[in-house]
Design an enzyme around this catalytic site. Structure first.
Site: not given
Length: 365
Positions: A289, A49
């Protein structure tokens, strides 16, 4: 986007994307070989994240990272390093009784079995995240809340937090969820498929790889994955070298409010498939990501679905052509010009180390 921010804030200062999850200090080997044989390690940062937040901030978006770290030097390093990318870290809390997570990895390909990763994250500050210490009402105002299945695997409290954040409620931001199936993190591996499926069904935008969907849910192929996940307004199925297929029930991710009942969401909707780029890979770490960050960046800008996927591929290519998890993305004008190519020209692109620089020529074959 039509969804209103979770909290009231000045639109000029509110985060466009809030990314919530654990980041760890990463120790990278000085040379290839077994962990037992590597003489020294360099220090970096790693976390799905926070990687997305850093990439979005580097691409010019207002991104925030929310998490918990220890009141220790490693926690200091994480917060300072992530803030250095331009990420808002004001939502990170320090835990005086739990440490910051760390991990070591080998220099070989961690996307295959030819690698070693040693995690020291059990009992970490981030594993204690819960609805009590990170209540929804305290999150920064945002258009998108980005989560991943990694957080759900850390502890029962973390899973409860994700259930709370993905609950339907008025004014909920668009929920972006990357499945990120990591079997080794789950204490009860048998529970992970159902947990991840439930969280994905509660989200608006879902990223999932064909390989992890087969491993977690026993479904093969993009169409079968959509059949298993009809609820998300937008489903992005990553297909490795084949590219990515997007199922968009509304035809526009940015129009999702995040409060609809599952029965109100179309099943398959529009289907867009975009071939992957040919890339001279230096290291495969962090590409997923980066892809999510590129797709979200283009989504925030209201670009067509095809261009959202192409920006995902381009952001991933930037990371694939460097050794680490993070790198400077291509300049927006550069990426836009590549994303706008016709299908034939897109298919002839070949990207290698240094391609993101302003003075670098992009090769075609």
């Amino acid at each position: 986007m039509s969804g209103t921010p979770a909290r009231t804030a000045d639109a000029a200062t509110a985060a466009e994307v809030v990314c919530l999850g654990e980041s760890m200090v990463t120790f990278l080997p000085s040379q290839p070989g077994r962990l037992a044989d590597v003489p020294s390690f360099g220090r970096g940062i790693g976390g799905a994240e926070s990687n997305v937040a850093c990439a979005l901030a580097a691409a010019g978006h207002r991104a925030a990272w929310v998490s918990r770290v220890g009141a220790d030097g490693f926690g200091d390093h994480l917060v300072e390093a992530i803030a250095g990318y331009g990420v808002d870290t004001s939502g990170v809390r320090r835990d005086p009784s739990r440490p910051t997570g760390i991990y070591f990895r080998t220099a070989t390909d961690r996307a295959t079995d030819v690698h070693e990763v040693a995690y020291y994250r059990a009992g970490s500050a981030a594993s204690a995240m819960s609805p009590d210490n990170i209540p929804y009402a305290t999150l920064p105002a945002t258009r998108v809340l980005h989560l991943s299945g990694i957080t759900a695997a850390l502890s029962a409290d973390c899973l409860a937090l994700l259930h709370d954040l993905t609950a339907p409620r008025p004014g909920r931001p668009l929920i972006s969820f990357d499945v990120n199936h990591r079997p080794g993190l789950w204490r009860d591996a048998d529970a992970s498929p159902e947990v991840l499926l439930d969280l994905a069904r509660r989200s608006d935008l879902v990223f999932v790889g064909e390989d992890e969907a087969e491993e977690a849910w026993g479904v093969t192929g993009a169409a079968a994955i959509r059949a298993a996940l009809p609820e998300p307004a937008t489903l992005v199925v990553k297909r490795g070298a084949e590219g990515a297929t997007v199922f968009s029930g509304t035809g526009d991710v940015s129009g999702t409010a995040g409060t609809q009942d599952a029965a109100d969401v179309p099943g398959t909707g529009d289907i867009t498939t975009v071939p992957a780029l040919r890339v001279d890979v230096v290291a495969p770490v962090g590409a997923g990501d980066a892809f999510a960050a590129g797709f979200l960046s283009a989504t925030l800008r209201g670009l067509p679905v095809r261009d959202r996927v192409r920006h995902g591929h381009l952001m991933a290519a930037a990371v694939l052509t460097v050794p680490g998890d993070l790198t400077a993305p291509p300049a927006r004008a550069h990426a836009d010009s590549l994303a706008a190519l016709d299908d034939e020209a897109w298919g002839r692109l070949r990207l290698g180390p240094g391609w993101t620089g302003d003075d670098q020529e992009v090769r075609t074959t």
